[in-house]
Each structure stands twice: as structure tokens, then as C-alpha cells.
Design an enzyme around this catalytic site. Structure first.
Site, PDB file in Angstrom:
ATOM      1  N   LEU A 276     -49.416 -40.593   4.741  1.00 58.44           N
ATOM      2  CA  LEU A 276     -48.730 -39.567   3.934  1.00 58.44           C
ATOM      3  C   LEU A 276     -47.232 -39.876   3.798  1.00 58.44           C
ATOM      4  O   LEU A 276     -46.576 -40.224   4.782  1.00 58.44           O
ATOM      5  CB  LEU A 276     -48.893 -38.206   4.621  1.00 58.44           C
ATOM      6  CG  LEU A 276     -48.124 -37.044   3.990  1.00 58.44           C
ATOM      7  CD1 LEU A 276     -48.815 -36.576   2.700  1.00 58.44           C
ATOM      8  CD2 LEU A 276     -47.995 -35.867   4.961  1.00 58.44           C
TER       9      LEU A 276
ATOM     10  N   HIS B 238     -36.482 -19.136   9.666  1.00 57.75           N
ATOM     11  CA  HIS B 238     -36.466 -20.593   9.472  1.00 57.75           C
ATOM     12  C   HIS B 238     -37.160 -21.284  10.655  1.00 57.75           C
ATOM     13  O   HIS B 238     -37.934 -22.213  10.471  1.00 57.75           O
ATOM     14  CB  HIS B 238     -35.028 -21.114   9.346  1.00 57.75           C
ATOM     15  CG  HIS B 238     -34.285 -20.530   8.173  1.00 57.75           C
ATOM     16  ND1 HIS B 238     -34.831 -20.445   6.916  1.00 57.75           N
ATOM     17  CD2 HIS B 238     -33.035 -19.997   8.067  1.00 57.75           C
ATOM     18  CE1 HIS B 238     -33.954 -19.890   6.092  1.00 57.75           C
ATOM     19  NE2 HIS B 238     -32.863 -19.604   6.763  1.00 57.75           N
TER      20      HIS B 238
ATOM     21  N   ARG C  49     -36.987 -13.008   4.518  1.00 57.63           N
ATOM     22  CA  ARG C  49     -37.741 -11.747   4.437  1.00 57.63           C
ATOM     23  C   ARG C  49     -38.696 -11.584   5.624  1.00 57.63           C
ATOM     24  O   ARG C  49     -38.856 -10.498   6.160  1.00 57.63           O
ATOM     25  CB  ARG C  49     -38.526 -11.674   3.118  1.00 57.63           C
ATOM     26  CG  ARG C  49     -37.684 -11.109   1.981  1.00 57.63           C
ATOM     27  CD  ARG C  49     -38.288 -11.406   0.647  1.00 57.63           C
ATOM     28  NE  ARG C  49     -37.983 -12.790   0.237  1.00 57.63           N
ATOM     29  CZ  ARG C  49     -38.454 -13.345  -0.858  1.00 57.63           C
ATOM     30  NH1 ARG C  49     -39.262 -12.665  -1.648  1.00 57.63           N
ATOM     31  NH2 ARG C  49     -38.114 -14.576  -1.174  1.00 57.63           N
ATOM     32  N   TRP C  50     -39.303 -12.678   6.024  1.00 55.12           N
ATOM     33  CA  TRP C  50     -40.227 -12.650   7.173  1.00 55.12           C
ATOM     34  C   TRP C  50     -39.483 -12.151   8.408  1.00 55.12           C
ATOM     35  O   TRP C  50     -39.988 -11.317   9.158  1.00 55.12           O
ATOM     36  CB  TRP C  50     -40.768 -14.061   7.402  1.00 55.12           C
ATOM     37  CG  TRP C  50     -41.791 -14.200   8.486  1.00 55.12           C
ATOM     38  CD1 TRP C  50     -43.154 -14.151   8.338  1.00 55.12           C
ATOM     39  CD2 TRP C  50     -41.535 -14.427   9.888  1.00 55.12           C
ATOM     40  NE1 TRP C  50     -43.761 -14.336   9.559  1.00 55.12           N
ATOM     41  CE2 TRP C  50     -42.781 -14.515  10.533  1.00 55.12           C
ATOM     42  CE3 TRP C  50     -40.383 -14.576  10.656  1.00 55.12           C
ATOM     43  CZ2 TRP C  50     -42.919 -14.734  11.903  1.00 55.12           C
ATOM     44  CZ3 TRP C  50     -40.511 -14.789  12.027  1.00 55.12           C
ATOM     45  CH2 TRP C  50     -41.770 -14.867  12.638  1.00 55.12           C
TER      46      TRP C  50
ATOM     47  N   ASP D 222     -40.440 -20.568   0.492  1.00 54.62           N
ATOM     48  CA  ASP D 222     -39.564 -19.398   0.339  1.00 54.62           C
ATOM     49  C   ASP D 222     -40.062 -18.242   1.211  1.00 54.62           C
ATOM     50  O   ASP D 222     -41.247 -18.161   1.523  1.00 54.62           O
ATOM     51  CB  ASP D 222     -39.546 -18.996  -1.145  1.00 54.62           C
ATOM     52  CG  ASP D 222     -38.363 -18.107  -1.470  1.00 54.62           C
ATOM     53  OD1 ASP D 222     -37.440 -17.989  -0.629  1.00 54.62           O
ATOM     54  OD2 ASP D 222     -38.359 -17.520  -2.563  1.00 54.62           O
TER      55      ASP D 222
ATOM     56  N   ARG E 133     -40.358 -18.681 -10.134  1.00 57.25           N
ATOM     57  CA  ARG E 133     -39.217 -19.490 -10.609  1.00 57.25           C
ATOM     58  C   ARG E 133     -39.362 -20.924 -10.120  1.00 57.25           C
ATOM     59  O   ARG E 133     -39.983 -21.172  -9.097  1.00 57.25           O
ATOM     60  CB  ARG E 133     -37.909 -18.980  -9.978  1.00 57.25           C
ATOM     61  CG  ARG E 133     -37.384 -17.701 -10.455  1.00 57.25           C
ATOM     62  CD  ARG E 133     -35.963 -17.523  -9.936  1.00 57.25           C
ATOM     63  NE  ARG E 133     -35.916 -17.113  -8.547  1.00 57.25           N
ATOM     64  CZ  ARG E 133     -36.001 -15.861  -8.145  1.00 57.25           C
ATOM     65  NH1 ARG E 133     -36.156 -14.883  -9.014  1.00 57.25           N
ATOM     66  NH2 ARG E 133     -35.944 -15.569  -6.857  1.00 57.25           N
TER      67      ARG E 133
END
Ligand code: FPP
Length: 258
Positions: free
Chosen positions: A138, A44, A31-32, A27, A201
Site C-alpha cells: 500500500l 485528533h 466535534r467528536w 473530518d 464539500r
């Protein structure tokens, strides 16, 4: 990598109780970007660098599985332009990273309503999954057009069909059997959830699977998140006592049910 980071990595490996499955809510991209006066999509784009670093770091440590919440079912309601650029970014990233992921023995998987994805993105994803299906390193699991509630609804539909067809008996329904109808049927539940950018959240993420997951939240925005933050999360996780609803008595091996 700096020697300080190498030292922390060695400490984590020496401590031994690594999480098998790490899940991440990435998240704070918007904002970044906003803080820098850039369009949201640049957040993004910058977030892809964090994805690279965290995939590499978890792979190096020997974590079995990393699930990234890359696009939620709710995200379809974002402005059309943002959704379309995000889908293109996903497509480009899968295509540009697939060779290296395959070389590093990473197995790509995905959960979510994948049929909702645009053709190009879905095809690139399916190709990447097919190509890496035999890899044993992985497991990089991408949650795309995913939400925990829609996963549970999809599982109930599949279960209902099996009941109707008579291939499954109602008396056989229990937690372990229900799990087999979820997208994650063959995966362990997440041991650790990392959420960036400070929100406390779950945001509809792996609701069934997170019943006993340890949660670690940082104020760092996703595009600024790097392996040093992951290492901190892992060290904190290693220091926690997981009880799974049990009470531990003085004798560590002697547990009493709550
Ligand atoms: C949340 O930030 C982030 C997303 C909705 C998308 C995350 C996707 C990526 C980083 C690309 C992933 C790529 C691969 C290959 C896994 P936000 O936009 O909600 O930020 P905000 O809360 O600050 O607005």
C-alpha cells in the site's frame, strides 16, 4: 475481526473492481471531542486509531493507494496550541508506527508544502519516506500543509521555470503534461473520496485529480470511523457506474462521447 466483517471483506474482494486509489477527508475530530466535553486535541488523538484501522484494512484488501488529508494549508490558521499539538501528534505517530508500516510493506509518501512543517515533523516524515521507499505494498500518502489550489500554483511556477529555461515548450502543454508538474505526478487519480462527518464539500482537496472521483460521505465522525464504514463505502463504490463523461449504449463496449 468478526465473521460478519470477514464476510463483507470477502464479498468486496470477490466483486473485483476495487478502487486503485482511495482518498479521505478525515473530518469531525473537534466535534467528536466537543460532544464528550474534551479538548479538541483529544479528537485528533482518537482519530489516530481510525487511521490505523483504515490503513490496515486498505492494505489487506490490496488497494494500491490511500491518501489522507491530515493537515491543510488553511489549518495553519487554527489556534497556535492546536497546530503545535497536531504537529507533535504527527511526529509521534510517524515514529511509533514506522516499524509496523515498514514490516507490512507500506510505502509512505507525502504531498503538500512540506517545507512549511516544523523541523522535527518534516525530518521524521522524510526518514519514514526514505526507509519505505522500496516497499511495494500500500502507498500511504499523507497530505500535509496541502491544498489543491496551492498545488496548482506550485505546478504553474515549476512549469513557468521550465518554459523560461527552455526545457519545456509551450505547445507541449496539455493535461497529461501538466499533471507531471503536480505533487502527484506518479500516482493514479483517486477513484473514491470518502468524507466523514457529513459535510458536502471538497475543501480544497486534490482539485485537479478529483475531476472524475466518486464521492462518498458519511455522518460518522472520523474518530468513530472504522473498517466497517470503509467496507460500506467500497461496496457502494462497486455498485456505481463510472462513465468519465461518456454515455454507455446498450452494448457495454460501445461508448459514445457526450
Ligand atoms: C479534521 O477534524 C481533522 C484534522 C484537521 C486533522 C486530522 C489529523 C489526524 C486524525 C491525525 C492524522 C495522523 C496521521 C499520522 C495521518 P476537525 O478538527 O476539522 O473537526 P471539526 O470539523 O469537528 O472541528
Amino acid at each position: 475481526m468478526s465473521s460478519d466483517l470477514e464476510r463483507v471483506k470477502d464479498e468486496i474482494l470477490a466483486a473485483g473492481n476495487l478502487p486503485r486509489h482511495v482518498a479521505v477527508i478525515m473530518d469531525g475530530n473537534g466535534r467528536w471531542a466537543q460532544k464528550r466535553g474534551l479538548p479538541r486535541i483529544e479528537g485528533h488523538r482518537a482519530g489516530i486509531k481510525s487511521v490505523r484501522d483504515i490503513v490496515e484494512a486498505t492494505g489487506e484488501l490490496g488497494v494500491e493507494m490511500l491518501t489522507l488529508y491530515a493537515f491543510s494549508t488553511e489549518n495553519w490558521n487554527r489556534p497556535r496550541f492546536e497546530v503545535s499539538v497536531l504537529m507533535k501528534l504527527l511526529l509521534q505517530t510517524i515514529n511509533s508506527e514506522i516499524n509496523e508500516l515498514d514490516e507490512k510493506n507500506v510505502k509512505v509518501t507525502a504531498i503538500g508544502r512540506l517545507h512549511d512543517l516544523p523541523d522535527g515533523t518534516r525530518k521524521a516524515l522524510v526518514k519514514a519516506m526514505d526507509r519505505t521507499t522500496e516497499n511495494s505494498g500500500l502507498i500511504l500518502n499523507l497530505a500535509l500543509s496541502y491544498s489543491g489550489r496551492s498545488e496548482i500554483i506550485d505546478a504553474i511556477k515549476k512549469l513557468g521555470q521550465a518554459l523560461q529555461k527552455g526545457t519545456f515548450d509551450i505547445d507541449a502543454i496539455n493535461e497529461a503534461q501538466f499533471q507531471n508538474f503536480l505533487y502527484t505526478t506518479r500516482f493514479p487519480d483517486p477513484d473514491l473520496l470518502i468524507r466523514t462527518s457529513g459535510e458536502l464539500r471538497l475543501s480544497n482537496f486534490m482539485l485537479w485529480q478529483m475531476a472524475y472521483t466518486e464521492i462518498w460521505v458519511t455522518d460518522v465522525l472520523w474518530p468513530d470511523f472504522r473498517r466497517q464504514h470503509l467496507y460500506q463505502a467500497l461496496k457502494d463504490y462497486q455498485a456505481r457506474e463510472r462513465r468519465f463523461g461518456l454515455v454507455f449504449s446498450k452494448d457495454e463496449n460501445d461508448t459514445i462521447e457526450q
